[in-house]
Design a protein around this motif. Structure first.
Motif, short mmCIF file in Angstrom:
data_model
loop_
_atom_site.label_atom_id
_atom_site.label_comp_id
_atom_site.label_asym_id
_atom_site.label_seq_id
_atom_site.Cartn_x
_atom_site.Cartn_y
_atom_site.Cartn_z
N VAL A 3 0.83 -1.21 0.00
CA VAL A 3 0.00 0.00 0.00
C VAL A 3 0.87 1.25 0.00
O VAL A 3 1.91 1.32 0.67
CB VAL A 3 -0.93 -0.01 1.24
N GLU A 7 -11.36 -1.31 -4.54
CA GLU A 7 -11.89 -0.60 -3.38
C GLU A 7 -11.02 0.60 -3.00
O GLU A 7 -11.52 1.69 -2.74
CB GLU A 7 -12.02 -1.56 -2.20
N THR A 8 -9.68 0.36 -2.96
CA THR A 8 -8.80 1.46 -2.55
C THR A 8 -8.72 2.54 -3.61
O THR A 8 -8.56 3.72 -3.30
CB THR A 8 -7.39 0.92 -2.23
N ARG A 65 -9.66 -5.68 -3.83
CA ARG A 65 -9.04 -4.73 -2.91
C ARG A 65 -8.47 -3.53 -3.68
O ARG A 65 -8.56 -2.38 -3.24
CB ARG A 65 -7.93 -5.43 -2.11
N SER A 84 -1.44 7.74 -0.34
CA SER A 84 -2.73 7.73 -1.03
C SER A 84 -3.69 6.67 -0.50
O SER A 84 -4.90 6.76 -0.72
CB SER A 84 -2.52 7.50 -2.52
N GLY A 85 -3.13 5.68 0.18
CA GLY A 85 -3.96 4.57 0.65
C GLY A 85 -4.26 3.54 -0.42
O GLY A 85 -4.97 2.57 -0.17
N LYS A 86 -3.75 3.72 -1.63
CA LYS A 86 -4.02 2.80 -2.73
C LYS A 86 -3.14 1.54 -2.62
O LYS A 86 -2.00 1.61 -2.17
CB LYS A 86 -3.75 3.48 -4.06
N VAL A 87 -3.69 0.44 -3.07
CA VAL A 87 -2.90 -0.78 -3.26
C VAL A 87 -2.19 -0.65 -4.59
O VAL A 87 -2.83 -0.63 -5.65
CB VAL A 87 -3.79 -2.04 -3.23
N PHE A 117 -3.51 -4.11 6.08
CA PHE A 117 -4.01 -3.85 4.72
C PHE A 117 -4.54 -5.13 4.05
O PHE A 117 -5.06 -5.07 2.94
CB PHE A 117 -2.89 -3.26 3.86
N THR A 127 -11.97 4.66 -3.08
CA THR A 127 -12.03 5.48 -1.87
C THR A 127 -11.04 6.62 -1.86
O THR A 127 -11.19 7.58 -1.12
CB THR A 127 -11.78 4.60 -0.63
N THR A 128 -10.01 6.56 -2.70
CA THR A 128 -8.98 7.61 -2.69
C THR A 128 -9.16 8.60 -3.82
O THR A 128 -8.43 9.57 -3.93
CB THR A 128 -7.58 6.97 -2.80
#
Length: 521
Positions: free
Chosen positions: A291, A514-515, A511, A295-298, A499, A518-519
């Motif tokens: 992660v 989703e990330t 996943r 940014s919180g992204k995978v 994560f 949300t970002t």
């Protein structure tokens, strides 16, 4: 681990018991087959003897009747009686001869001329040769207490002597001789009434759980014989042998079970399961998200190998050392790489340039197995950004290892040092290898929020890695608190249970989606 070991022990026990029972069953079936074959052979011999004797009786009877009919007499004279008695004297299988006139018995070799002629009862069968048969005729001359088989043609009949037949079959064997004019007409003649089954035109056999049955028919006279042996009778007659055979079967079964246990223990040992796992396709990949903490992204994943066979799972800390010792590291790695491509290529939700980290054994680099391999070229041609994770090792100091690392870089692959801070690894070695990423070992991250050694070393590692132009991935981030702390220390990327645990390609794709959602602003 306990569950896998327990399952393996249970599997060993069940398989050994199964082999023991199977050995006993095979032995039992073999013994039964031999006994049945012996019974069928015995039946064949006895039936052949019965049929042969019946044919001899028939042949002798016809010869005598034909010779007497050739005399062309019309009354029972003393001369005729003498001729009839002479024929009886030289006969082997005839008990009596009678003279018939107008369907009445006039005289016999045993009674002479009867005071009153006896009217013949209707015959039971007559064959194509004109021979009349009474398979169970009552001899009225003896008050009807005796039955016998009588054959008649022309003016003479004969009473068969069946003592020879009865001597052909063992007392303990059930048998029946029948007159059969055709397939639909049979008449009991001798033996156990109702035993003959009329299964076929000439001969047949039938084996059931309770008995063995055989039948055969003569080709010259209209007679057939059936013979049956009850299996319980065989056991009763051979009780000692049966008990001895049973004990041998049990001993063989127990012996087979005991003998196979060491081999099963070896075959189902953890080490052997690990080695066989390559051929049995027991290894498969799971994917743990990496992660971007900002940014919180995978943005990527590490490929983690797992093992599962019929006896349970084996964990990487067990199978990795075994594969290395058995020199199976490269076949294992190729299998994981191939399955990774097969998994991820199908996931359209994974973006172009998605990072995929794959672990390499130092020995495979030192021996240049990676260089030029088809699977390596397939990875280079994929849409993914491939990073090979290596653990610093003495084997990487060789010239061949350095040449292989240079080739890896030329193919646009990146290098990451895994488990940094433990064992043989140090920053000077990492710098010399020209690695792109530094992965801080989970042991330093684990106690980072409690002010342990990691709280001091992690910021130092991040700063030095940044000065060397390397990215940092913090491993073992299990909580949001850990994530916030390592991010505050300057680590850009992280992976750990915070994560997501190692997951399937389908879950990884979800996943990532989703990330990304949300970002987005």
């Amino acid at each position: 681990m306990f569950d896998a070991a327990k399952k393996t022990r249970w599997a060993n026990a069940l398989i050994s018991i199964f082999i023991g029972i199977s050995t006993f069953c095979i032995y039992f079936v073999l013994i039964v087959a031999l006994v049945v074959q012996g019974l069928l052979t015995s039946h064949y011999e006895k039936l052949s003897a019965l049929i042969s004797e019946a044919e001899k009786i028939g042949a002798e009877s016809i010869e005598i009747i034909d010779r007497l009919n050739a005399l062309a007499v019309d009354s029972c004279t003393v001369e005729l009686l003498n001729i009839m008695r002479k024929e009886l004297f030289f006969a082997s299988r005839i008990r009596d001869i009678g003279f018939i006139k107008d369907k009445h018995l006039i005289c016999t070799t045993g009674q002479g001329v009867l005071e009153a002629p006896v009217k013949q009862s209707p015959w039971d069968f007559i064959n194509e040769r004109g021979i009349k048969h009474w398979p169970e005729a009552r001899l009225v001359l003896f008050d009807g207490d005796i039955t016998a088989t009588i054959a008649e043609r022309g003016q003479f009949n004969v009473v068969f002597d069946t003592r020879w037949l009865e001597q052909q079959a063992a007392i303990s064997t059930h048998w029946e001789l029948v007159y059969r004019n055709n397939r639909s007409e049979t008449r009991h003649t001798y033996g156990d009434k109702g035993l003959f089954r009329n299964l076929a035109e000439k001969s047949a056999q039938a084996v059931t759980l309770t008995s063995t049955y055989s039948e055969a028919c003569s080709t010259t006279i209209p007679y057939c014989a059936g013979m049956e042996t009850k299996h319980q009778d065989v056991i009763k007659r051979n009780q000692a042998f049966s008990a001895y055979a049973l004990l041998i079967g049990i001993a063989l079964g127990v012996g087979a079970s005991l003998l196979v246990r060491p081999a099963l223990k070896k075959r189902l040992s953890t080490e052997n399961r690990i080695i066989r796992g390559i051929k049995q396709n027991a290894y498969f990949p799971l994917y743990q998200p990496i992660v971007d903490l900002e940014s919180g992204k995978v943005i990527g994943c590490e490929v983690l190998a797992r093992f599962q066979d019929a006896y349970g799972a084996i964990y990487p800390d067990e199978f990795i050392p075994v594969l290395a010792r058995a020199k199976l590291s490269w076949p294992f790695t190729q299998q994981i790489m191939q399955k990774t491509l097969e998994d991820l290529n199908l996931k359209t939700g994974l973006p172009e340039g998605f990072k995929v980290n794959i672990n390499l054994f130092p020995s495979d680099i030192a021996q240049s197995r990676v260089q030029g391999a088809d699977i390596s070229l397939a990875l280079a041609a994929s849409r993914f950004h491939i990073t090979f994770e290596i653990t610093e090792d003495e084997q990487l100091d060789s010239a061949a290892a350095r040449a292989c690392i240079d080739w890896i870089k030329q193919q646009k692959f990146e290098l990451a040092v895994d488990d940094f801070g433990t064992g043989y690894s140090n920053l000077s070695k990492v710098r010399d290898l020209g690695c792109n990423t530094l992965k801080i070992d989970r042991s330093f991250v684990f106690d980072i929020d409690s002010g342990g050694l990691g709280a001091v070393l992690v910021p130092l590692m991040v700063r030095i890695a940044s000065e060397l132009g390397m990215e940092v991935v913090a491993e073992g981030v299990e909580t949001e608190a850990h994530a916030a702390i390592v991010r505050g220390m300057g680590a850009r990327f992280a992976q750990g249970w915070a994560f997501g645990k190692p997951m399937t390609a389908e879950d990884l794709e979800q996943r990532v989606h989703e990330t990304a959602s949300t970002t987005e602003p």
